[in-house]
Design a protein around this motif. Structure first.
Motif, mmCIF file in Angstrom:
data_model
loop_
_atom_site.group_PDB
_atom_site.id
_atom_site.type_symbol
_atom_site.label_atom_id
_atom_site.label_comp_id
_atom_site.label_asym_id
_atom_site.label_seq_id
_atom_site.Cartn_x
_atom_site.Cartn_y
_atom_site.Cartn_z
ATOM 1 N N VAL A 47 -43.182 45.803 8.081
ATOM 2 C CA VAL A 47 -44.151 44.744 8.378
ATOM 3 C C VAL A 47 -43.673 43.806 9.479
ATOM 4 C CG1 VAL A 47 -45.223 44.777 6.103
ATOM 5 C CG2 VAL A 47 -43.214 43.330 6.491
ATOM 6 N N ALA A 48 -42.364 43.689 9.658
ATOM 7 C CA ALA A 48 -41.832 42.757 10.658
ATOM 8 C C ALA A 48 -41.794 43.356 12.059
ATOM 9 C CB ALA A 48 -40.422 42.300 10.258
ATOM 10 N N ALA A 49 -42.021 44.656 12.184
ATOM 11 C CA ALA A 49 -41.850 45.328 13.467
ATOM 12 C C ALA A 49 -42.780 44.784 14.550
ATOM 13 C CB ALA A 49 -42.055 46.832 13.302
ATOM 14 N N ASN A 50 -43.973 44.343 14.167
ATOM 15 C CA ASN A 50 -44.905 43.812 15.160
ATOM 16 C C ASN A 50 -44.935 42.290 15.191
ATOM 17 O OD1 ASN A 50 -46.133 43.512 12.677
ATOM 18 N ND2 ASN A 50 -48.199 43.899 13.433
ATOM 19 N N ASP A 51 -43.990 41.657 14.503
ATOM 20 C CA ASP A 51 -43.898 40.199 14.492
ATOM 21 C C ASP A 51 -42.806 39.737 15.446
ATOM 22 O OD1 ASP A 51 -45.844 40.061 12.483
ATOM 23 O OD2 ASP A 51 -44.339 40.256 10.903
ATOM 24 N N GLY A 52 -43.027 38.596 16.052
ATOM 25 C CA GLY A 52 -42.000 38.025 16.906
ATOM 26 C C GLY A 52 -41.292 36.882 16.205
ATOM 27 N N VAL A 53 -39.975 36.833 16.348
ATOM 28 C CA VAL A 53 -39.170 35.754 15.776
ATOM 29 C C VAL A 53 -38.283 35.200 16.882
ATOM 30 C CG1 VAL A 53 -37.459 35.101 14.042
ATOM 31 C CG2 VAL A 53 -39.160 36.851 13.502
ATOM 32 N N ASN A 54 -38.538 33.962 17.253
ATOM 33 C CA ASN A 54 -37.786 33.315 18.330
ATOM 34 C C ASN A 54 -37.821 34.123 19.624
ATOM 35 O OD1 ASN A 54 -36.958 31.129 16.637
ATOM 36 N ND2 ASN A 54 -35.385 32.454 15.747
ATOM 37 N N GLY A 55 -38.981 34.677 19.912
ATOM 38 C CA GLY A 55 -39.185 35.341 21.198
ATOM 39 C C GLY A 55 -38.790 36.798 21.266
ATOM 40 N N SER B 156 -37.254 27.038 15.062
ATOM 41 C CA SER B 156 -37.698 28.421 14.914
ATOM 42 C C SER B 156 -39.140 28.544 15.386
ATOM 43 C CB SER B 156 -37.606 28.857 13.445
ATOM 44 O OG SER B 156 -36.294 28.701 12.962
ATOM 45 N N ASN B 157 -39.462 29.690 16.014
ATOM 46 C CA ASN B 157 -40.847 29.941 16.386
ATOM 47 C C ASN B 157 -41.194 31.378 16.042
ATOM 48 O OD1 ASN B 157 -40.618 31.658 19.048
ATOM 49 N ND2 ASN B 157 -39.158 29.971 19.298
ATOM 50 N N PHE B 158 -42.464 31.598 15.717
ATOM 51 C CA PHE B 158 -42.917 32.905 15.252
ATOM 52 C C PHE B 158 -44.156 33.346 16.027
ATOM 53 C CE2 PHE B 158 -40.214 32.978 11.520
ATOM 54 C CZ PHE B 158 -40.024 31.635 11.233
ATOM 55 N N ASP B 159 -44.295 34.640 16.149
ATOM 56 C CA ASP B 159 -45.499 35.245 16.722
ATOM 57 C C ASP B 159 -45.939 36.346 15.753
ATOM 58 O OD1 ASP B 159 -47.562 36.016 18.353
ATOM 59 O OD2 ASP B 159 -46.309 37.221 19.679
ATOM 60 N N PRO B 160 -46.504 35.948 14.603
ATOM 61 C CA PRO B 160 -46.822 36.928 13.565
ATOM 62 C C PRO B 160 -48.143 37.649 13.843
ATOM 63 C CG PRO B 160 -47.404 34.750 12.818
ATOM 64 C CD PRO B 160 -46.789 34.577 14.180
ATOM 65 N N LEU B 161 -48.199 38.918 13.477
ATOM 66 C CA LEU B 161 -49.405 39.716 13.584
ATOM 67 C C LEU B 161 -49.663 40.402 12.250
ATOM 68 C CD1 LEU B 161 -48.927 41.412 17.085
ATOM 69 C CD2 LEU B 161 -50.508 39.557 16.510
ATOM 70 N N PRO B 162 -50.914 40.458 11.812
ATOM 71 C CA PRO B 162 -51.219 41.138 10.547
ATOM 72 C C PRO B 162 -50.925 42.623 10.633
ATOM 73 C CG PRO B 162 -53.234 40.569 11.715
ATOM 74 C CD PRO B 162 -52.115 39.894 12.450
ATOM 75 N N LEU C 187 -35.609 28.267 5.654
ATOM 76 C CA LEU C 187 -36.735 27.437 5.243
ATOM 77 C C LEU C 187 -37.845 27.438 6.291
ATOM 78 C CD1 LEU C 187 -34.996 24.354 3.620
ATOM 79 C CD2 LEU C 187 -35.998 26.346 2.507
ATOM 80 N N ALA C 188 -37.585 28.052 7.437
ATOM 81 C CA ALA C 188 -38.589 28.168 8.486
ATOM 82 C C ALA C 188 -39.327 29.487 8.287
ATOM 83 C CB ALA C 188 -37.930 28.112 9.861
ATOM 84 N N CYS C 189 -40.562 29.422 7.785
ATOM 85 C CA CYS C 189 -41.294 30.630 7.404
ATOM 86 C C CYS C 189 -42.762 30.511 7.774
ATOM 87 C CB CYS C 189 -41.190 30.878 5.900
ATOM 88 S SG CYS C 189 -39.499 30.950 5.245
ATOM 89 N N VAL C 190 -43.405 31.645 7.906
ATOM 90 C CA VAL C 190 -44.858 31.704 8.067
ATOM 91 C C VAL C 190 -45.386 32.780 7.126
ATOM 92 C CG1 VAL C 190 -44.923 30.889 10.449
ATOM 93 C CG2 VAL C 190 -44.629 33.328 9.990
ATOM 94 N N GLU C 191 -46.678 32.696 6.817
ATOM 95 C CA GLU C 191 -47.315 33.675 5.948
ATOM 96 C C GLU C 191 -48.158 34.627 6.793
ATOM 97 O OE1 GLU C 191 -50.621 33.426 2.437
ATOM 98 O OE2 GLU C 191 -48.829 32.158 2.207
#
Length: 216
Positions: A97-105, A74-80, A161-165
């Motif tokens: 909150v997830a709208a501006n986050d990337g999950v697996n591209g 899993s890969n993430f591109d999280p933005l505050p 279990l693949a998570c970011v804060e």
């Protein structure tokens, strides 16, 4: 295949190891996490790196299997996130909150069929909550004006279990205060109303002068 191990090398035979792993068997693939597995072989050519590990008889092993077919990391591109609300008014300060986050591209989506799962981290301020079904940050009317900082967890729905804060901030602005002392506004006259009032006052003044002349 096991990779990587923790702690970092050099390793020793019998040392308890934690690892991420890839697994392939009968056309199935996956990834997982294991902990406290004893190392059974050390590869000197790799800097005393643990080459494999297995659970000895009677050893307690905790293993979590993440996804099954196909295996992936899993890969993430999280933005505050940030949003605003008005004190005294219940509203959604942040729509998702997830709208501006990337999950697996790809952009993060929550809810049924979504690729992401969100949940609050720690204790959020009273009256501010995260709707995990929509990703919205809800602010109750009771929340006083101020700036509030929170955090939420963003997870891959296929690998829970693949998570970011990720951080989130909400600014609650003061509501519009009432007039001084709660005074009721006085309506004003329009242009023609003002002219009519002036004419009436002039007539009353003229009549008073005429009565005064008669009495003299």
């Amino acid at each position: 295949m096991f990779w990587p191990w923790a702690p970092k090398p050099p390793h020793a035979v019998g040392q308890k190891m934690d690892s991420l792993f890839l697994l392939g068997s009968q056309g199935q693939a996956g990834e997982g996490i294991t902990n406290q597995i004893p190392c059974t072989q050390v590869v000197a050519a790799m800097g005393d790196f643990c080459g494999n590990a297995s659970a000895a008889p009677g050893t307690q092993v905790t293993a979590f299997f993440l996804n099954v077919n196909p295996g992936k990391w899993s890969n993430f591109d999280p933005l505050p996130d940030s949003g605003q609300s008005i004190a005294g008014t219940a509203s959604a300060a942040i729509g998702n909150v997830a709208a501006n986050d990337g999950v697996n591209g790809v952009p993060g989506t929550v809810g049924s069929g979504g690729n992401a799962v969100v949940s609050p981290v720690g204790n959020w301020p009273n009256g501010i909550s995260l709707d995990s079904a929509t990703g919205a940050v809800m602010v109750a009317a009771s929340v006083p004006a101020g700036s509030y900082s929170m955090a939420y967890q963003l997870c891959d729905s296929q690998s829970p279990l693949a998570c970011v804060e990720v951080g989130a901030q909400v600014v609650v602005k003061p509501g519009t205060p009432p007039g001084p002392g709660g005074a009721t506004p006085v309506p004003t006259l329009g242009e023609w109303g003002g002219i009519a009032l002036s004419s009436l006052l002039a007539l009353l003044g003229g009549a008073r002068l005429r009565r005064r002349g008669v009495n003299t």
